[in-house]
Design an enzyme around this catalytic site. Structure first.
Site, PDB file in Angstrom:
ATOM      1  N   ASP A 289      -6.101  -7.378 -37.854  1.00 33.83           N
ATOM      2  CA  ASP A 289      -7.134  -6.570 -37.226  1.00 33.83           C
ATOM      3  C   ASP A 289      -8.237  -6.366 -38.278  1.00 33.83           C
ATOM      4  O   ASP A 289      -8.066  -6.681 -39.466  1.00 33.83           O
ATOM      5  CB  ASP A 289      -6.567  -5.240 -36.719  1.00 33.83           C
ATOM      6  CG  ASP A 289      -7.471  -4.635 -35.652  1.00 33.83           C
ATOM      7  OD1 ASP A 289      -8.629  -5.092 -35.526  1.00 33.83           O
ATOM      8  OD2 ASP A 289      -7.036  -3.711 -34.948  1.00 33.83           O
TER       9      ASP A 289
HETATM   10  C1  NOJ Z   1     -10.554  -3.453 -34.167  1.00 32.51           C
HETATM   11  C2  NOJ Z   1      -9.663  -3.243 -32.988  1.00 32.51           C
HETATM   12  O1  NOJ Z   1      -8.526  -2.500 -33.384  1.00 32.51           O
HETATM   13  C3  NOJ Z   1      -9.195  -4.516 -32.309  1.00 32.51           C
HETATM   14  O2  NOJ Z   1      -8.567  -4.172 -31.112  1.00 32.51           O
HETATM   15  C4  NOJ Z   1     -10.342  -5.453 -32.089  1.00 32.51           C
HETATM   16  O3  NOJ Z   1      -9.895  -6.612 -31.429  1.00 32.51           O
HETATM   17  C5  NOJ Z   1     -10.960  -5.792 -33.437  1.00 32.51           C
HETATM   18  N1  NOJ Z   1     -11.464  -4.573 -34.052  1.00 32.51           N
HETATM   19  C6  NOJ Z   1     -12.093  -6.800 -33.322  1.00 32.51           C
HETATM   20  O4  NOJ Z   1     -13.196  -6.237 -32.746  1.00 32.51           O
END
Ligand code: NOJ
Length: 760
Positions: A289
């Site tokens: 993430d």
């Molecule tokens: C953070 C988020 O937790 C996740 O769900 C998302 O896909 C990513 N950022 C990318 O934007």
């Protein structure tokens, strides 16, 4: 040059093995392995590590792609993919840089948070799940894929399948609620919708199951907080949706920001390798993430980015997101702290995904401006409108106030009545808000030509505190009105006095839920509550159209407002869909997938609670029973609950034992006893009264969404197979225990039939 050797190799391979059709091609696993082995043979360590890097669009989004720093990194082979870039032309240009200007011409992956639709936005996932309509949910993912792939995207960071029992957590909006069985079915449907059976079809995109794992169990519902639970609970309550998505073939998995068993997920080998790959047979790649690898440092388990990267890659995390941490792996390999084989494994998995998507065959296969015509085409909009209506949950309808007749004077009041940018809901990265109708416009259109009069007043801001409202006004969702609260309320009362019925559009803002939107006050915001109370004083019929990204405490509203419809954030077509339900052109059929508490203090809270010592009966205080002195142990609106404009009756179930693969069949007849067509969800709940490990009183084990004409009856049969009775015992072994089982049917988790009882 090497690049030309590669391209020649590609061309020869294609000649030999491509199907003649333009859209799909199928090659054997062997061919893929040979292709990738040959390619990796030519790759330097730097290029291999480059494949493991996923920067955000960054300076490409704002400037000339060609001249950006990211373009320089792409040319140098330091990038494996990019995310959240929008537009086929731009993506084609960036892909061209990768394919024509980097040494080996390896195409990039283009990812995006296509969470609940692309430009056609479906209801937020929590809302979608309340439809219990697997076909419609699959279709929503299919439409999202058709639209996103027309625009160059080949990878979505969805489905988000985190189970949550906590309405304080803002990201409960992105998942499918509290139940592992339902969550697993939805996870499978989403993966099928995104990926189809043929990933290389130019309308399919790679799914990414997230957030692995247990993110929905953050302590106190506070975003990014610590998670700790037994494996017993983990496997019985939280893991099923991830596993189902993996077994349905999801090509990628995203690690979660939280910790599991003391180890951050991004560096958790047990999770990312032992469970995911060895136990579940996952073959795709794991992506971090956002800056998740670097967070190993914040978690205090890695003193610097290099050790964080080493821990992560060795745990089984293949691709880094939005950070430079994995660049340090080059030196780590040189120092002998990470083996080339470890890098190779990760690199191969990413190349395999590109291969399966058909990017080596045609790097531009997802950039088809001519397919733009499909984006938000009438058919997609109609599908979104229909499922948005299906996702709404009718919580209360005293005296059959709803549906409203299209006549007389209707006062539409509330801060969400004319709030365009709030319609789509959180995580609508590709939304084109200016093209979506406000509720006011949707209702006005529905009333056109009927003679009914629509009046409007905003009535209040979302809340009194402008600074608080500022927090949720990011992404331009700013609708704050500078007039005083008194002036706005007086205007609303003036408007309402002229009306036959008052329709209130109230609730959260779209960014009151979603990432980093944890809240402890999950009731209606103060300004709206005061406005609602003042409107109720007028003594006219009042309908509350409630907007929310989470379960909400509606204790006061449910005591005072005659009709309440939970509309969630219903997406790009939400205005029309709400109007459809409000006036009865659609009959509400949504059922809650997260129960609504009486009080926030009940969290964490689920219908699937475990048998305790000193059980409580009746939900109220009983000395020395498990309960609260000051609030019920039951929910205000239970899991599985939802009303309709018609009525349904369910017969007592019967049991027929079976020989062979099935244990038996539970049958019940459901009848539409009202006077209009409608759909509902028949739910089947299992109880195992005595087992080695303590089990919940009831667990959802099957369901069927049924549409019936007025007066129509249907016999519904659920076949019970042994795996439906299984659970993970205290030793962590999936077990079916001999003994008595009970099954109950009902239209929500609290109003259930007498059990049918059988023994194994
Ligand atoms: C953070 C988020 O937790 C996740 O769900 C998302 O896909 C990513 N950022 C990318 O934007």
């Amino acid at each position: 040059m090497n690049k030309h050797i590669t391209l020649l190799f590609v061309a020869v391979t294609l000649l030999v093995s491509c199907r003649s059709n333009n859209h799909t091609y199928t090659r054997s696993e062997d061919e893929m392995n040979r292709y990738i082995t040959a390619l990796m043979h030519q790759m330097t360590l730097e290029e291999k590590v480059g494949q493991l890097s996923l920067p955000v669009g960054g300076d490409i989004t704002t400037g000339q792609p060609r001249l950006s720093n990211t373009a320089e990194d792409i040319r140098a082979g330091r990038v494996g993919g990019l995310f959240n870039l929008k537009g086929a032309e731009q993506i084609r240009e960036v892909q061209r840089i990768a394919v024509e200007e980097s040494r080996l011409g390896i195409p990039l992956l283009f990812g995006m948070d296509v969470i609940h639709g692309y430009e056609t936005v479906f209801p937020i996932p929590l809302g979608l799940s309340c439809s219990w309509d697997m076909e419609a949910i699959e279709r929503s993912a299919r439409i999202a894929a058709i639209e996103a792939t027309a625009d160059g995207i080949c990878w979505t960071f969805s489905p988000m399948v985190d189970i949550s029992h906590d309405g304080r957590w803002g990201r409960i909006s992105e998942g499918s609620g509290e139940d592992p069985y339902l969550g697993a079915r939805i996870a499978e449907a989403m993966v099928r919708g995104y990926q189809t059976d043929e990933l290389s079809d130019s309308t399919s995109m790679l799914a990414c199951v997230k957030h692995f794992a247990l993110y929905g169990a953050v302590e106190a519902g506070r975003e990014y907080n610590f998670v700790d639970m037994s494996r017993y609970r983990m496997f019985n309550e939280y893991m099923a949706p991830y596993e189902a998505a993996v077994r349905a073939g999801a090509g990628s998995v995203m690690a979660a920001f939280n910790v599991v068993e003391g180890v951050p997920c991004h560096g958790n080998k047990w999770l990312l390798t032992d469970v995911l790959r060895e136990q579940w047979g996952f073959k795709g790649f794991v992506v971090a993430d956002y800056t998740g690898v670097e967070h190993l440092h914040d978690n205090g388990v890695s003193p610097d980015h290099r050790s964080a990267a080493i821990q992560a890659i060795q745990a089984g995390l293949d691709m880094d997101m939005a950070s430079a941490a994995y660049q340090t792996l080059i030196d780590a390999v040189r120092e002998g702290r990470v083996s080339v084989a470890t890098i190779d494994k990760a690199c191969r998995r990413i190349l395999e995904a590109k291969y399966k998507l058909g990017l080596f065959e045609d790097p531009y296969r997802y950039c088809h401006p001519e397919r733009r015509a499909l984006v938000r085409c009438p058919e997609h909009r109609q599908a979104a409108r229909q499922i948005a209506a299906e996702s709404m949950v009718l919580l209360k309808n005293e005296g059959d106030l709803l549906p409203l007749a299209k006549k007389g004077t209707i006062a539409l009041i509330g801060p969400l009545a004319d709030a365009r940018t709030h319609m789509a809901g959180t995580w609508s990265v590709a939304a084109v808000h200016e093209e979506y109708k406000t509720l006011r416009e949707g209702i006005a259109e529905a009333l056109e030509g009927t003679g009914a009069r629509l009046l409007y007043a905003k009535g209040s801001n979302l809340m009194y505190d402008a600074a608080q409202e500022g927090i949720i006004s990011i992404f331009g969702h700013d609708i704050r009105d500078n007039r005083s609260a008194e002036t706005m309320r007086a205007e609303a009362l003036h408007v309402a006095r002229q009306a036959d019925v008052i329709v209130c559009a109230m609730g959260e803002g779209s960014e009151s839920a979603g990432e980093c939107a944890s809240r402890v006050h999950i009731e209606l915001y103060d300004a709206q509550r005061d406005l609602l109370a003042a409107l109720l004083q007028l003594g006219k019929p009042v309908v509350l159209l409630h907007f929310a990204g989470r379960p909400t405490v509606l204790e006061w509203e449910s005591a005072h407002v005659p009709a309440i419809l939970e509309t969630w954030f219903s997406g790009s077509e939400g205005a029309d869909a709400i109007a459809d339900v409000l006036f009865g052109d659609a009959n509400p059929s949504g059922h809650l997938t997260t129960q609504f508490p009486h009080h926030v203090g009940q969290y964490p809270f689920s219908y699937r609670y475990y048998r305790t010592s000193r059980p409580n009966t009746g939900g109220t205080f009983g000395k020395y029973s498990t309960c609260y002195q000051d609030v019920s142990t039951y929910p205000l609106y239970p899991f599985g609950y939802g009303l309709s404009y018609t009525d349904f009756e369910v017969s007592e179930p019967t049991w027929q034992a079976q020989e062979g693969d099935a244990v038996g069949i539970v049958s019940a007849t459901i009848t539409n006893t009202g006077n209009r067509e409608g759909a509902t969800v028949l739910q089947l709940y299992l109880s195992d009264p005595f087992s080695e490990g303590v089990r919940p009183y009831i667990e959802l084990c099957a369901f069927e969404r049924i549409n019936l004409q007025a007066g129509e009856s249907r016999l519904v049969q659920f076949t019970i197979t042994p795996d439906m009775l299984a659970y993970y015992n205290p030793m962590g072994i999936k077990t079916i225990e001999p003994g008595e089982y009970q099954l109950r049917v009902g239209l929500n988790s609290r109003d259930l039939s007498e059990p049918v009882i059988f023994s194994l």
